[in-house]
Design a protein around this motif. Structure first.
Motif, mmCIF file in Angstrom:
data_model
loop_
_atom_site.group_PDB
_atom_site.id
_atom_site.type_symbol
_atom_site.label_atom_id
_atom_site.label_comp_id
_atom_site.label_asym_id
_atom_site.label_seq_id
_atom_site.Cartn_x
_atom_site.Cartn_y
_atom_site.Cartn_z
ATOM 1 N N PRO A 198 1.290 -1.083 -0.093
ATOM 2 C CA PRO A 198 0.564 -0.011 0.043
ATOM 3 C C PRO A 198 1.034 1.188 0.000
ATOM 4 C CG PRO A 198 -0.196 -1.116 2.217
ATOM 5 C CD PRO A 198 0.831 -1.728 0.989
ATOM 6 N N MET A 199 2.187 1.279 -0.565
ATOM 7 C CA MET A 199 2.780 2.362 -0.335
ATOM 8 C C MET A 199 2.401 3.890 -0.857
ATOM 9 S SD MET A 199 5.731 1.866 1.703
ATOM 10 C CE MET A 199 6.343 3.339 1.050
ATOM 11 N N GLN A 200 2.326 3.496 -2.466
ATOM 12 C CA GLN A 200 1.226 4.420 -3.498
ATOM 13 C C GLN A 200 -0.020 4.752 -2.155
ATOM 14 O OE1 GLN A 200 2.463 5.380 -6.267
ATOM 15 N NE2 GLN A 200 1.326 6.983 -5.728
ATOM 16 N N GLN A 201 -0.347 4.296 -1.732
ATOM 17 C CA GLN A 201 -2.394 4.766 -0.842
ATOM 18 C C GLN A 201 -1.094 6.069 -0.146
ATOM 19 O OE1 GLN A 201 -4.187 1.854 1.111
ATOM 20 N NE2 GLN A 201 -4.061 0.478 -0.843
ATOM 21 N N ILE A 202 0.054 5.652 0.648
ATOM 22 C CA ILE A 202 0.594 6.178 1.714
ATOM 23 C C ILE A 202 1.215 8.288 0.786
ATOM 24 C CG2 ILE A 202 2.810 6.468 3.233
ATOM 25 C CD1 ILE A 202 2.758 3.621 3.606
ATOM 26 N N ALA A 203 1.837 7.146 -0.694
ATOM 27 C CA ALA A 203 2.529 8.235 -1.019
ATOM 28 C C ALA A 203 0.987 9.038 -1.000
ATOM 29 C CB ALA A 203 3.042 8.186 -2.276
ATOM 30 N N ASP A 204 -0.147 9.246 -1.183
ATOM 31 C CA ASP A 204 -1.226 9.842 -1.728
ATOM 32 C C ASP A 204 -1.733 10.533 -1.231
ATOM 33 O OD1 ASP A 204 -1.060 8.533 -4.561
ATOM 34 O OD2 ASP A 204 -2.905 7.102 -4.408
ATOM 35 N N GLU A 205 -1.869 10.080 -0.225
ATOM 36 C CA GLU A 205 -1.952 10.728 1.144
ATOM 37 C C GLU A 205 -1.035 11.393 2.080
ATOM 38 O OE1 GLU A 205 -4.847 9.816 2.908
ATOM 39 O OE2 GLU A 205 -4.692 10.171 4.765
ATOM 40 N N VAL A 206 0.485 11.240 2.043
ATOM 41 C CA VAL A 206 1.543 12.688 2.256
ATOM 42 C C VAL A 206 0.995 13.411 1.543
ATOM 43 C CG1 VAL A 206 3.710 13.208 2.383
ATOM 44 C CG2 VAL A 206 2.109 10.445 3.305
ATOM 45 N N GLU A 207 0.696 13.013 -0.325
ATOM 46 C CA GLU A 207 0.424 14.150 -0.723
ATOM 47 C C GLU A 207 -0.447 15.018 -0.712
ATOM 48 O OE1 GLU A 207 2.023 13.165 -5.079
ATOM 49 O OE2 GLU A 207 0.619 14.397 -6.477
ATOM 50 N N ASP A 208 -1.588 14.377 -0.477
ATOM 51 C CA ASP A 208 -3.085 15.196 -0.392
ATOM 52 C C ASP A 208 -2.446 16.470 0.948
ATOM 53 O OD1 ASP A 208 -4.031 14.809 -2.613
ATOM 54 O OD2 ASP A 208 -5.259 12.583 -1.386
ATOM 55 N N ARG A 209 -1.734 15.452 1.623
ATOM 56 C CA ARG A 209 -1.793 16.679 3.373
ATOM 57 C C ARG A 209 -0.927 17.641 2.795
ATOM 58 N NH1 ARG A 209 -2.460 12.814 8.268
ATOM 59 N NH2 ARG A 209 -1.218 15.195 8.776
ATOM 60 N N LEU A 210 0.190 17.750 2.195
ATOM 61 C CA LEU A 210 1.050 18.874 2.640
ATOM 62 C C LEU A 210 1.068 19.602 0.839
ATOM 63 C CD1 LEU A 210 4.447 16.625 3.892
ATOM 64 C CD2 LEU A 210 2.638 18.300 5.161
ATOM 65 N N GLU A 211 0.734 18.573 0.189
ATOM 66 C CA GLU A 211 0.184 19.562 -1.284
ATOM 67 C C GLU A 211 2.057 19.180 -1.882
ATOM 68 O OE1 GLU A 211 -1.685 23.095 -0.874
ATOM 69 O OE2 GLU A 211 -4.397 21.890 -0.210
ATOM 70 N N THR A 212 2.557 18.375 -1.604
ATOM 71 C CA THR A 212 3.854 18.141 -2.252
ATOM 72 C C THR A 212 3.862 16.545 -3.005
ATOM 73 O OG1 THR A 212 4.777 19.393 -0.077
ATOM 74 C CG2 THR A 212 6.043 18.607 -1.730
ATOM 75 N N ALA A 213 4.735 17.189 -4.247
ATOM 76 C CA ALA A 213 5.154 15.413 -4.909
ATOM 77 C C ALA A 213 5.984 14.298 -3.961
ATOM 78 C CB ALA A 213 5.950 16.397 -5.645
ATOM 79 N N VAL A 214 5.215 13.596 -4.346
ATOM 80 C CA VAL A 214 5.906 12.398 -3.135
ATOM 81 C C VAL A 214 6.062 10.980 -4.678
ATOM 82 C CG1 VAL A 214 4.968 11.154 -2.097
ATOM 83 C CG2 VAL A 214 4.980 13.164 -1.105
ATOM 84 N N THR A 215 7.320 11.056 -3.749
ATOM 85 C CA THR A 215 7.934 9.137 -5.219
ATOM 86 C C THR A 215 8.177 8.548 -3.918
ATOM 87 O OG1 THR A 215 8.328 11.208 -6.931
ATOM 88 C CG2 THR A 215 9.073 9.080 -6.827
ATOM 89 N N ILE A 216 7.559 6.969 -5.096
ATOM 90 C CA ILE A 216 8.294 5.786 -4.489
ATOM 91 C C ILE A 216 9.718 5.857 -4.634
ATOM 92 C CG2 ILE A 216 7.750 3.892 -3.821
ATOM 93 C CD1 ILE A 216 4.993 4.413 -4.260
#
Length: 634
Positions: free
Chosen positions: A371-389
């Protein structure tokens, strides 16, 4: 100005490395925060955000100013203990009182029929000998008077079981010496009219009982058959080391025996071959079959057994957090360790425990889609910052480890965290082989907690810090027998107790009756069983020749590399293979910590060498992700 953050989500802690690009890259901050939730799940997001905020604060910026966040792939590890003998009820036809009152009365061994002291004396004429029960409603002086009266009238009183702390008071007032056990809180649960034996150790305060703690002693007293003697073994085990005890033989069927089998494991290799192993065969046998069938496609537990329940819970837990079908979730590695655990003995009336052999297990759960992509999406939504695995954990760790002074390819790393032991080997052509094994610091904590019968919080302290015994107000004796004399008196609450020697020099008393030697032996055995075993296992798997001896240089990183004795234990174990092994020092500043977070940043930046660390040309980018397209790098 550009800021890039590498985030390493571990089982216990989340680490961040923050890089600034201002016409040249430099590391400007690192941070650490406890991992929230199970590693590799969306519940990690609060911990990730908190760690990023701390790093940003250290760098003097707002977390909103971070331009890109890099995550590692994180696979969860779930640990549990599978009992070799799970016994909810182990006693048939017997019950017992095995607690250790501080002041039992009298001495010796007595046997007879259990009778209440308020019983009509005329009903006892047919009893050859009796054990009297004294409830709290009977005063000690009245009890002593009744005992003397009955003895004068020819009743053979062999012992006494007393509810209040009156054993010595009664003993001082009776005319014959009998063993008296007191402070028996649940005295109403003692069956009257049944044969019983009472024993109080003779020969001074340092002695312990020897008849009731011996299964053959019990067999002699109660005329047990060989089958009954086998069933009484948990009773005798639970009484070993006691100064006093009572055993009562109850009617057949009063206490039912019900056993949950430990069960068996089925190890399925990726080639389709499989083998079934009984947990009762022990950890060595389990691990031998796991190694034989590596790489593992799945490990399954027998239905209706303890191990089956444990692995099912692990799958269900992952199914809940990932939303995937249980059939898509596999156990890809398992670490088994022989241990001892205290088990409650049913049929007792003083909450006695018996130490049972067990197998401690840590399982590596692998889903078809982390579920890493779910974590990445959630962090991106919370901080409005691009997130990459950005990449897998072991590869990032080896890249970060290359910033340790004195390292160069080829070499191997051991990344020892809380839940897993990762290893990676990089050869002369920058090709990396890695493995991800279940079992690390959390499993050591679990084993210490099980064997010493303490909660996980105390077990964590016993794992992290050496212990000592406060012998006087001005001296403590250490684990190695040396004595330190103190300039100031210790806190009075630590006097005579085992204490943790904290890093800040303080002494923290622990609520534990075990000796310093027992704590040290338990702690070191747990660390050796998990870390030394896993270190050899991991290095063998990443070796081109499948031999631990292949490696020449090994760097240890991760939280557990900070431990005060684990690196030394592993170095000693690997020294016999001629391997140079030591603790890493990432970027010459963070010690063995921050290797993965540092590696994430290096892999993203690629070949640019403006860093204040040295990474071989072409290496950094080669181990990073290749999926970043159209990003801000230039």
């Amino acid at each position: 100005m550009e800021y890039i953050a590498g985030v390493d989500i571990g089982n216990s802690s989340t680490e961040v490395a923050l890089v600034r690009n201002n016409d040249g890259y430099e590391f400007v901050a690192t941070s650490l925060f406890r991992t929230t939730g199970l590693k590799g799940t969306v519940k990690n997001v609060p911990g990730v955000v908190n760690a990023l905020e701390r790093a940003a604060e250290t760098a003097g910026i707002s977390v909103d100013e971070i331009d890109r966040i890099l995550l590692n792939e994180a696979a969860p590890v779930i640990g549990d203990v599978a009992m070799e003998t799970i016994t909810e009820t182990v006693i048939t036809e017997s019950t017992m009182i095995g607690h250790d009152p501080s002041t039992p009365g009298g001495a010796g061994l007595g046997t007879g029929t259990v009778v209440e002291i308020t019983t009509d004396r005329d009903t006892l004429t047919d009893e050859p000998s009796v054990i009297v029960v004294v409830p709290a409603t009977v005063d000690f002086a009245d009890a002593a008077g009744t005992i003397n009266e009955w003895v004068e009238q020819g009743i053979d009183i062999q012992g006494a079981i007393v509810q209040k702390d009156d054993a010595v008071l009664i003993n001082n007032r009776i005319d014959r010496e009998i063993p008296i056990v007191d402070e028996v809180g649940k005295i109403e649960e003692i069956p009257r009219g049944q044969p019983a034996a009472v024993e109080v150790a003779t020969g001074g305060s340092g002695q312990t009982i020897d008849q009731l703690s011996n299964p053959y002693g019990l067999a002699t007293l109660f005329e047990l058959s060989s089958e009954e003697t086998q069933k009484i073994i948990p009773v005798s085990r639970a009484l070993v080391g006691n100064k006093s005890a009572v055993v009562i033989k109850t009617p057949a069927g009063d206490v039912e025996e019900r056993t949950i089998p430990a069960g068996s494991l089925t190890v399925i290799g990726e080639g389709g071959n499989s083998v079934s192993i009984d947990i009762d065969q022990g950890a060595d046998e389990i691990m031998a079959h796991v190694e034989e069938h590596w790489p593992i496609a799945d490990i399954r537990g027998e239905r209706g057994s303890n191990i089956g329940g444990m692995l099912s819970r692990a799958r269900e837990q992952m199914g809940e957090v990932t939303g995937q079908e249980l059939s898509e979730i596999n156990i890809r590695d398992i670490m088994a360790v022989d241990t001892l655990v205290p088990q409650k003995v049913e049929g007792s009336v003083a909450s006695e425990h018996s130490m049972e052999t067990a197998v401690g297990l840590a399982a590596m759960v692998k889903t078809s889609e982390l579920p890493m992509q779910q974590i990445a999406d959630e962090v991106e939504d919370r901080l409005e910052t691009a997130v990459t695995i950005q990449g897998i954990e072991a590869n990032m760790a080896i890249l970060g480890s290359l910033t340790t002074p004195g390292t160069d390819v080829p070499f191997a790393i051991l990344d020892m965290g809380g839940g897993s032991t990762d290893a990676a080997y990089i050869n002369e052509t920058n090709e990396i082989t890695s493995t991800h094994l279940a079992g690390a610091g959390d499993m050591v904590t679990m084993l210490i907690a099980s064997e010493l019968g303490v909660d996980r919080e105390l077990a964590e302290g016993l794992k992290k810090y050496p212990v000592a015994k406060v012998e006087t107000l001005f001296s403590i004796r250490h684990e190695d027998g040396t004595v330190t004399f103190l300039d100031e008196a210790v806190d009075s609450e630590t006097f005579g107790r085992v204490v943790l020697l904290k890093d800040d020099g303080s002494l923290e008393p622990v609520g534990l009756d075990e000796s310093v030697e027992t704590v040290r032996r338990t702690r070191r055995q747990a660390k050796e069983k998990v870390f030394v075993t896993n270190a050899k296992r991991a290095l063998r798997r990443i070796s081109p020749t499948e031999s631990t001896r292949y490696h020449s240089f090994v760097v240890m990183v991760g939280r557990s590399a900070l431990d005060f004795e684990i690196p030394e234990m592993i170095s000693d174990a690997l020294a016999e293979y001629g391997i140079v092994c030591g603790r890493g020092n990432i970027r010459s500043t963070t010690g063995p910590r921050n290797a993965v977070a540092t590696g994430l940043c290096l892999s993203y930046v690629g070949d640019r060498t403006e860093f204040d660390v040295t990474v071989p040309d072409g290496l950094a980018k080669s181990v990073g992700t290749t999926e970043i397209v159209g990003d801000s790098r230039s």
